[in-house]
Design an enzyme around this catalytic site. Structure first.
Site, mmCIF file in Angstrom:
data_model
loop_
_atom_site.group_PDB
_atom_site.id
_atom_site.type_symbol
_atom_site.label_atom_id
_atom_site.label_comp_id
_atom_site.label_asym_id
_atom_site.label_seq_id
_atom_site.Cartn_x
_atom_site.Cartn_y
_atom_site.Cartn_z
ATOM 1 N N ASP A 280 0.360 -1.188 1.401
ATOM 2 C CA ASP A 280 0.832 -2.468 2.144
ATOM 3 C C ASP A 280 -0.612 -3.479 1.710
ATOM 4 O OD1 ASP A 280 2.921 -1.480 3.446
ATOM 5 O OD2 ASP A 280 1.877 -1.180 5.484
ATOM 6 N N MET A 281 0.057 -4.702 1.491
ATOM 7 C CA MET A 281 -1.003 -5.773 1.314
ATOM 8 C C MET A 281 -2.247 -5.588 2.025
ATOM 9 S SD MET A 281 -0.403 -9.933 1.484
ATOM 10 C CE MET A 281 -0.404 -10.058 3.211
#
Length: 554
Positions: free
Chosen positions: A402-403
């Site tokens: 995930d970012m």
């Protein structure tokens, strides 16, 4: 505090907002930090709910309260009237205790529950259809017919099966006789007996078929009546739904109105999802525009027990939902300057992508928090694009983080290496360990969480716990450090679902402790305190076990 607009607006006193600046732009609804004015309003409304609000609605906060527990999303809208005075409006999503009419809270955009409204009248008609359908489905004759049909169906199967066994025995006996007979007349007799057996089987089948058909015919008569009523009910329900879509008409600051049906016809949804238009924020904006109040800022918060499927924490601030509210708010906020959409800002810019290991097969990097693994629709900067700039070959992304998650990523340099390591990920032979800082002290030292997950279709990218349609998601955990207010844990994801660790940490059936900085399932902080700390897999060329570890920086 002074009250006007039928007690729907609560004005701030001068002392309450002394030294507090009025924001120049309205809150971006889908990612925000409440400003000081908003925080004051939220605090006052929460105090009101805690100490003054009277309702039969069961939020689950009073354990002595009986009945169904339903937590609710509440919202506040800070506004400025024509004289420049600041105050706030309050609203709730849906209805409370079966009604929309509650002191202090703004009314809905359209009140379906008004006595003698077209909705109530049509609802009575639909209820009559429901009654007739239930009456037919519970009819004693219909139930007895279905019971008898199942009973005689089984009896027919058993009797025909037994008769076939008897025929088989006869056939075996005739075979033995044939071995010893020597005249033509005896053979003819055996053939006659065989034909007779088959004839009797045919008669038996036809007899049972007649019996079962008589039951089928009478059952079909009931089912056709039921299906006919259901068809009419569906048609009337669809017509009523379309009528409702047109009744929900939303204003914006320019006085332009748009119906719910019209708003969603321009989206991929085409039709509004259930509950669209009933959320707190559209109610608040509608009341403000209808009464010449200028919207200044807003916030929504959850009040009460969390739903079993979602992650909602008592008193936590949340953004407006995407599926139901984004299309509506796009129209309602048209022409109003909004704060910067932080979701479109490259928060990973300027953060170093460190190389942990590199050979001619793959490269291991330590991804900083907020840097994308691959380019997004709006943000191009990513692990992929940065490696493109420094490698002589095309980087082949094998897995993603995930970012907001930091930590180890392995990227292949050739298609063969990519295929090999990806196969190890798919077979779940790659060992992964994450470190997370949880937002409270938890009980226990270790354990396993097994909560199936699926996407929240009305509020992407959020996930839901769903035991009926969710995909298997299993996480092992172990406490490594604890304070009075936080817990640091190791996570071993045994499956790889979207937001698995974040959901398993935050959900009440998991650890019930959101990861620090989780802006979806907890509260915003400087970053999401989740780090992919350890990777272990088989080197595609040397066939040796390779291990990589990078300690978290929180």
């Amino acid at each position: 505090m002074n009250h006007s607009f039928n007690n729907k607006i609560t004005y701030f006193s001068k002392d309450e907002i002394k030294g507090v600046d009025i924001p120049e732009k309205f809150t971006f609804p889908f990612y925000y930090e409440p400003n000081p004015l908003t925080k004051i309003a939220v605090s006052q409304l929460q105090s009101y709910l805690e100490n003054e609000f009277r309702s039969e609605h069961n939020f689950g906060l009073n354990k002595n309260h009986s009945g169904l527990v339903i937590g609710k999303m509440f919202g506040i809208l800070v506004t400025q009237d024509s004289e420049g005075k600041l105050g706030y409006l309050s609203a709730f999503s849906g209805k409370l205790a079966g009604t929309n009419a509650h002191e202090k809270f703004v009314p809905p955009v359209f009140d379906m529950l008004t006595e003698n409204s077209f909705f109530k009248k049509e609802e009575e008609i639909l209820n009559q259809f429901n009654f007739e359908i239930e009456k037919l489905e519970s009819d004693e004759e219909f139930i007895q017919l279905k019971f008898d049909f199942e009973k005689y169906s089984q009896e027919s199967i058993d009797e025909i099966s037994a008769f076939k066994s008897w025929i088989k025995t006869n056939k075996t006996e005739r075979k033995k006789i044939r071995e010893n007979i020597q005249n033509e007349s005896s053979e003819k007799e055996l053939i006659r007996q065989s034909n007779l057996d088959q004839f009797k089987l045919k008669i038996l089948k036809e007899s049972w078929e007649d019996v079962l058909n008589s039951f089928k015919q009478r059952i079909n008569e009931f089912e056709e009546k039921i299906e006919g009523l259901k068809k009419i009910r569906r048609e009337k329900s669809a017509t009523l739904q379309n009528q409702l879509f047109e009744q929900y008409s939303f204003l914006n600051k320019n006085g332009e109105t748009k119906s719910l049906g019209s708003i969603f016809s321009e989206t991929v949804y085409e039709k509004p999802p259930a509950g669209a238009g009933e959320c707190a924020t559209p109610k608040l904006l509608q009341f403000a525009f209808s009464n010449n109040l200028k919207p200044v800022s807003f916030a929504e918060f959850w009040w009460g027990d969390s739903p079993k499927s979602e992650v909602r924490k008592h008193k936590y601030i949340y953004p407006a939902c995407n599926g139901k509210c984004r299309p509506i708010l796009k129209h309602m906020l048209n022409g109003i300057p909004l704060e910067e959409n932080m979701l479109l800002k490259n928060l990973g810019e300027g953060k170093e992508l460190k190389i942990v290991y590199e050979d001619d097969s793959f490269i291991i990097v330590n991804k900083p928090a907020e840097l994308l693994s691959v380019p997004g629709i709006e943000i191009h900067d990513s692990v992929y694009t940065r490696l493109q700039d420094i490698l002589d070959v095309e980087p082949l992304i094998i897995h993603r983080l995930d970012m907001s998650t930091s930590g180890l990523l392995v990227v292949a340099k050739t298609k063969e290496i990519h295929k090999n390591i990806q196969h190890q990920f798919l077979k779940r032979t790659v060992k992964k360990r994450y470190t997370a800082l949880l937002s409270k002290a938890i009980e226990g030292k270790n354990g396993e969480i097994n909560l199936p997950l699926r996407g929240d279709f009305d509020d992407r990218p959020r996930q839901l716990v769903c035991f009926e349609h969710g995909k298997k998601a299993i996480t092992k955990w172990e406490v490594i450090e604890k304070t009075q207010t936080t817990t640091k844990v190791h996570f071993w994801p045994l499956t790889g679902r979207t937001h698995q660790l974040r959901m398993h940490a935050a959900h009440e059936l998991g650890l019930n402790a959101p990861i620090v900085g989780d802006d979806l399932y907890g509260t915003v902080a400087d970053r999401l305190h989740l780090h992919a700390a350890y990777l272990e897999f088989i080197h595609p060329k040397t066939k040796e076990v390779v291990q990589f570890e990078v300690k978290e920086d929180f």
